[in-house]
Design a protein around this motif. Structure first.
Motif, PDB file in Angstrom:
ATOM      1  N   THR A  43       0.727  -1.220   0.056  1.00 43.48           N
ATOM      2  CA  THR A  43      -0.328  -0.261   0.362  1.00 43.48           C
ATOM      3  C   THR A  43       1.067   1.293   0.101  1.00 43.48           C
ATOM      4  O   THR A  43       0.707   2.488  -0.084  1.00 43.48           O
ATOM      5  CB  THR A  43      -0.599   0.149   1.362  1.00 43.48           C
ATOM      6  N   GLY A  44       1.928   1.296   0.194  1.00 41.66           N
ATOM      7  CA  GLY A  44       3.091   2.483  -0.432  1.00 41.66           C
ATOM      8  C   GLY A  44       3.435   2.634   1.437  1.00 41.66           C
ATOM      9  O   GLY A  44       4.415   3.444   1.488  1.00 41.66           O
ATOM     10  N   TYR A  45       2.690   1.838   2.657  1.00 40.82           N
ATOM     11  CA  TYR A  45       4.026   1.873   3.656  1.00 40.82           C
ATOM     12  C   TYR A  45       5.812   2.650   4.019  1.00 40.82           C
ATOM     13  O   TYR A  45       5.528   3.725   4.643  1.00 40.82           O
ATOM     14  CB  TYR A  45       3.018   1.198   5.231  1.00 40.82           C
ATOM     15  N   ASN A  46       6.143   1.769   2.987  1.00 42.35           N
ATOM     16  CA  ASN A  46       7.946   1.972   3.024  1.00 42.35           C
ATOM     17  C   ASN A  46       7.777   2.504   2.120  1.00 42.35           C
ATOM     18  O   ASN A  46       8.773   3.772   2.793  1.00 42.35           O
ATOM     19  CB  ASN A  46       7.884   0.641   3.147  1.00 42.35           C
ATOM     20  N   LEU A  47       7.047   3.362   1.572  1.00 44.54           N
ATOM     21  CA  LEU A  47       7.784   4.032   0.466  1.00 44.54           C
ATOM     22  C   LEU A  47       7.675   5.313   0.701  1.00 44.54           C
ATOM     23  O   LEU A  47       8.753   5.975   0.454  1.00 44.54           O
ATOM     24  CB  LEU A  47       6.988   3.605  -1.416  1.00 44.54           C
ATOM     25  N   ARG A  48       6.630   6.111   1.376  1.00 42.25           N
ATOM     26  CA  ARG A  48       6.550   7.012   2.217  1.00 42.25           C
ATOM     27  C   ARG A  48       6.999   6.953   3.052  1.00 42.25           C
ATOM     28  O   ARG A  48       8.176   8.372   3.153  1.00 42.25           O
ATOM     29  CB  ARG A  48       5.071   6.740   2.999  1.00 42.25           C
ATOM     30  N   ASN A  49       7.980   6.300   4.162  1.00 45.55           N
ATOM     31  CA  ASN A  49       9.067   6.417   5.229  1.00 45.55           C
ATOM     32  C   ASN A  49      10.241   6.547   4.520  1.00 45.55           C
ATOM     33  O   ASN A  49      10.848   7.692   5.325  1.00 45.55           O
ATOM     34  CB  ASN A  49       8.734   5.474   5.721  1.00 45.55           C
ATOM     35  N   LEU A  50      10.232   6.274   3.265  1.00 39.91           N
ATOM     36  CA  LEU A  50      11.566   6.010   2.580  1.00 39.91           C
ATOM     37  C   LEU A  50      12.112   7.872   1.846  1.00 39.91           C
ATOM     38  O   LEU A  50      12.710   8.430   1.775  1.00 39.91           O
ATOM     39  CB  LEU A  50      11.788   5.190   1.667  1.00 39.91           C
ATOM     40  N   ALA A  51      10.679   7.762   1.240  1.00 40.69           N
ATOM     41  CA  ALA A  51      10.641   9.181   0.522  1.00 40.69           C
ATOM     42  C   ALA A  51      10.706  10.483   1.479  1.00 40.69           C
ATOM     43  O   ALA A  51      11.293  11.395   1.249  1.00 40.69           O
ATOM     44  CB  ALA A  51       9.264   9.581  -0.062  1.00 40.69           C
ATOM     45  N   ALA A  52      10.293  10.455   2.702  1.00 33.01           N
ATOM     46  CA  ALA A  52      10.383  11.203   4.087  1.00 33.01           C
ATOM     47  C   ALA A  52      11.781  11.268   4.459  1.00 33.01           C
ATOM     48  O   ALA A  52      12.711  12.066   4.955  1.00 33.01           O
ATOM     49  CB  ALA A  52       9.627  10.968   4.741  1.00 33.01           C
ATOM     50  N   ARG A  53      12.331   9.677   4.593  1.00 33.04           N
ATOM     51  CA  ARG A  53      13.864   9.557   5.147  1.00 33.04           C
ATOM     52  C   ARG A  53      14.981  10.229   4.361  1.00 33.04           C
ATOM     53  O   ARG A  53      15.913  10.762   4.547  1.00 33.04           O
ATOM     54  CB  ARG A  53      14.075   8.188   5.627  1.00 33.04           C
ATOM     55  N   PHE A  54      14.677   9.905   2.702  1.00 24.66           N
ATOM     56  CA  PHE A  54      15.374  10.067   2.054  1.00 24.66           C
ATOM     57  C   PHE A  54      15.085  11.806   0.923  1.00 24.66           C
ATOM     58  O   PHE A  54      14.442  10.855  -0.253  1.00 24.66           O
ATOM     59  CB  PHE A  54      15.959   8.786   0.975  1.00 24.66           C
ATOM     60  N   PRO A  55      15.328  12.748   1.436  1.00 22.12           N
ATOM     61  CA  PRO A  55      14.140  13.871   0.242  1.00 22.12           C
ATOM     62  C   PRO A  55      14.760  13.784  -1.147  1.00 22.12           C
ATOM     63  O   PRO A  55      13.268  14.178  -1.938  1.00 22.12           O
ATOM     64  CB  PRO A  55      14.319  15.506   1.363  1.00 22.12           C
ATOM     65  N   ASN A  56      15.699  13.650  -1.398  1.00 25.39           N
ATOM     66  CA  ASN A  56      16.552  14.114  -2.225  1.00 25.39           C
ATOM     67  C   ASN A  56      16.524  12.619  -3.374  1.00 25.39           C
ATOM     68  O   ASN A  56      17.688  12.851  -4.392  1.00 25.39           O
ATOM     69  CB  ASN A  56      17.542  14.073  -2.699  1.00 25.39           C
ATOM     70  N   ALA A  57      16.251  11.214  -3.123  1.00 26.86           N
ATOM     71  CA  ALA A  57      15.397  10.179  -3.196  1.00 26.86           C
ATOM     72  C   ALA A  57      15.083  10.217  -4.573  1.00 26.86           C
ATOM     73  O   ALA A  57      13.751  10.338  -4.288  1.00 26.86           O
ATOM     74  CB  ALA A  57      16.139   8.961  -2.872  1.00 26.86           C
ATOM     75  N   GLN A  58      15.405   9.237  -5.274  1.00 25.76           N
ATOM     76  CA  GLN A  58      14.418   8.266  -6.370  1.00 25.76           C
ATOM     77  C   GLN A  58      13.786   7.243  -5.398  1.00 25.76           C
ATOM     78  O   GLN A  58      14.631   6.108  -5.549  1.00 25.76           O
ATOM     79  CB  GLN A  58      14.430   8.776  -8.018  1.00 25.76           C
ATOM     80  N   LEU A  59      12.490   7.170  -5.718  1.00 26.65           N
ATOM     81  CA  LEU A  59      11.921   5.752  -5.492  1.00 26.65           C
ATOM     82  C   LEU A  59      11.756   4.760  -6.391  1.00 26.65           C
ATOM     83  O   LEU A  59       9.855   5.663  -6.777  1.00 26.65           O
ATOM     84  CB  LEU A  59      11.145   6.002  -4.112  1.00 26.65           C
ATOM     85  N   THR A  60      11.046   3.512  -6.770  1.00 31.56           N
ATOM     86  CA  THR A  60      10.474   2.388  -7.150  1.00 31.56           C
ATOM     87  C   THR A  60       9.511   1.827  -6.321  1.00 31.56           C
ATOM     88  O   THR A  60      10.891   1.093  -5.502  1.00 31.56           O
ATOM     89  CB  THR A  60      11.252   2.068  -8.868  1.00 31.56           C
ATOM     90  N   GLY A  61       8.763   1.450  -6.926  1.00 26.04           N
ATOM     91  CA  GLY A  61       7.743   0.349  -5.854  1.00 26.04           C
ATOM     92  C   GLY A  61       6.973  -0.845  -7.145  1.00 26.04           C
ATOM     93  O   GLY A  61       6.858   0.140  -7.892  1.00 26.04           O
ATOM     94  N   LEU A  62       7.397  -1.859  -6.645  1.00 29.26           N
ATOM     95  CA  LEU A  62       6.871  -3.535  -7.225  1.00 29.26           C
ATOM     96  C   LEU A  62       6.160  -3.556  -6.762  1.00 29.26           C
ATOM     97  O   LEU A  62       6.335  -4.358  -5.211  1.00 29.26           O
ATOM     98  CB  LEU A  62       8.338  -3.546  -7.857  1.00 29.26           C
ATOM     99  N   ASP A  63       4.497  -4.234  -7.782  1.00 30.37           N
ATOM    100  CA  ASP A  63       3.623  -5.099  -6.527  1.00 30.37           C
ATOM    101  C   ASP A  63       2.665  -5.626  -7.726  1.00 30.37           C
ATOM    102  O   ASP A  63       2.565  -5.205  -8.747  1.00 30.37           O
ATOM    103  CB  ASP A  63       2.451  -4.203  -5.843  1.00 30.37           C
ATOM    104  N   VAL A  64       2.696  -7.362  -7.694  1.00 34.59           N
ATOM    105  CA  VAL A  64       1.848  -8.016  -8.627  1.00 34.59           C
ATOM    106  C   VAL A  64       0.620  -7.570  -8.783  1.00 34.59           C
ATOM    107  O   VAL A  64      -0.494  -7.628  -9.691  1.00 34.59           O
ATOM    108  CB  VAL A  64       2.530  -9.232  -8.335  1.00 34.59           C
ATOM    109  N   SER A  65       0.119  -6.801  -7.440  1.00 34.02           N
ATOM    110  CA  SER A  65      -1.146  -6.550  -7.239  1.00 34.02           C
ATOM    111  C   SER A  65      -1.264  -5.710  -7.179  1.00 34.02           C
ATOM    112  O   SER A  65      -0.859  -4.585  -7.574  1.00 34.02           O
ATOM    113  CB  SER A  65      -1.274  -6.927  -5.825  1.00 34.02           C
ATOM    114  N   THR A  66      -2.381  -5.461  -8.694  1.00 32.30           N
ATOM    115  CA  THR A  66      -2.612  -3.988  -9.228  1.00 32.30           C
ATOM    116  C   THR A  66      -3.363  -3.690  -7.859  1.00 32.30           C
ATOM    117  O   THR A  66      -4.078  -2.385  -7.929  1.00 32.30           O
ATOM    118  CB  THR A  66      -3.629  -4.650 -10.116  1.00 32.30           C
ATOM    119  N   ASP A  67      -4.790  -4.392  -7.359  1.00 32.39           N
ATOM    120  CA  ASP A  67      -4.902  -3.869  -6.319  1.00 32.39           C
ATOM    121  C   ASP A  67      -4.293  -2.874  -5.037  1.00 32.39           C
ATOM    122  O   ASP A  67      -4.428  -1.558  -4.838  1.00 32.39           O
ATOM    123  CB  ASP A  67      -5.969  -4.601  -5.379  1.00 32.39           C
TER     124      ASP A  67
END
Length: 215
Positions: free
Chosen positions: A64-88
């Motif tokens: 659901t993006g839980y970790n991506l939000r935390n990563l984006a907040a901790r690393f504000p200059n980073a480019q992030l990609t998330g992959l998941d097989v579930s379209t939901d």
């Protein structure tokens, strides 16, 4: 053993199984997972990258993006990609990371051995409660992460580890989770450990692991 049923699944069958499983689970995931997905916040704190760096980060099984939000907040200059097989799950992740704009990209696709799109381009690959559900192909994904990391890059993993209670292991197997201490030996073999912990949950009902390793 309770996890033997995983061993015959092809990658296509595994991906289809996860699509079906998360069709319902996506609706209740964030409301329920806080109570047993331990280590998710700690693993991000343990990542030994400069928070100001312009890193290229991939999360496999972003949910659901839980970790991506935390990563984006901790690393504000980073480019992030998330992959998941579930379209939901991807739909929820896109919604939940919208505030970070183009810094966070979420894709509905599997992570597979042999892909070359990220070879030696990533500074960090995160697996958070995904590898124990990727069966029997979890080894392939660890090796793909190694290929995709730059020299000196990091893999970070937090996940279920094991349980002394057979009833619990069978319960988790029915929910597509393999628990038999199988992740840490390969991770320690392929990466130089920076963090390698096994912690107890709910007075020893099960254990969860945290691993950060350097390529």
């Amino acid at each position: 053993m309770a996890f033997e049923k995983f061993d015959s699944l092809s990658e296509e069958e595994q991906n289809s199984t996860m699509q079906r499983y998360y069709k319902l689970q996506s609706k209740i995931y964030d409301a329920t997972r806080w109570s047993f997905l331990f280590g998710r916040n700690q693993i991000i704190r343990e990542i030994p990258l400069d928070p100001a760096g312009k890193w290229n980060i991939l999360e496999v099984g972003c949910g659901t993006g839980y970790n991506l939000r935390n990563l984006a907040a901790r690393f504000p200059n980073a480019q992030l990609t998330g992959l998941d097989v579930s379209t939901d799950m991807v739909d929820l992740s896109i919604k939940n990371t919208r505030t970070f704009g183009e810094r966070v990209k979420v894709l509905a696709q599997p992570y597979m051995l042999g892909e070359t799109a990220w070879n030696e381009q990533l500074d960090l690959v995160l697996f958070s409660y995904s590898l124990t559900m990727i069966n029997p192909h979890w080894k392939d994904l660890i090796m793909q992460a190694k290929a995709d990391l730059k020299p000196g890059g990091y893999i970070a993993v937090t996940d279920f580890h094991d349980s002394r209670n057979l009833w619990f292991k069978k319960h988790m197997a029915n929910n597509h989770v393999r628990m038999d201490s199988h992740l840490t030996p390969l991770l320690s073999q392929e990466f130089t450990p920076v963090v390698n912990q096994v912690n107890s949950a709910y007075w020893g009902v099960w254990e969860y692991m945290l691993f950060v390793g350097k390529k």
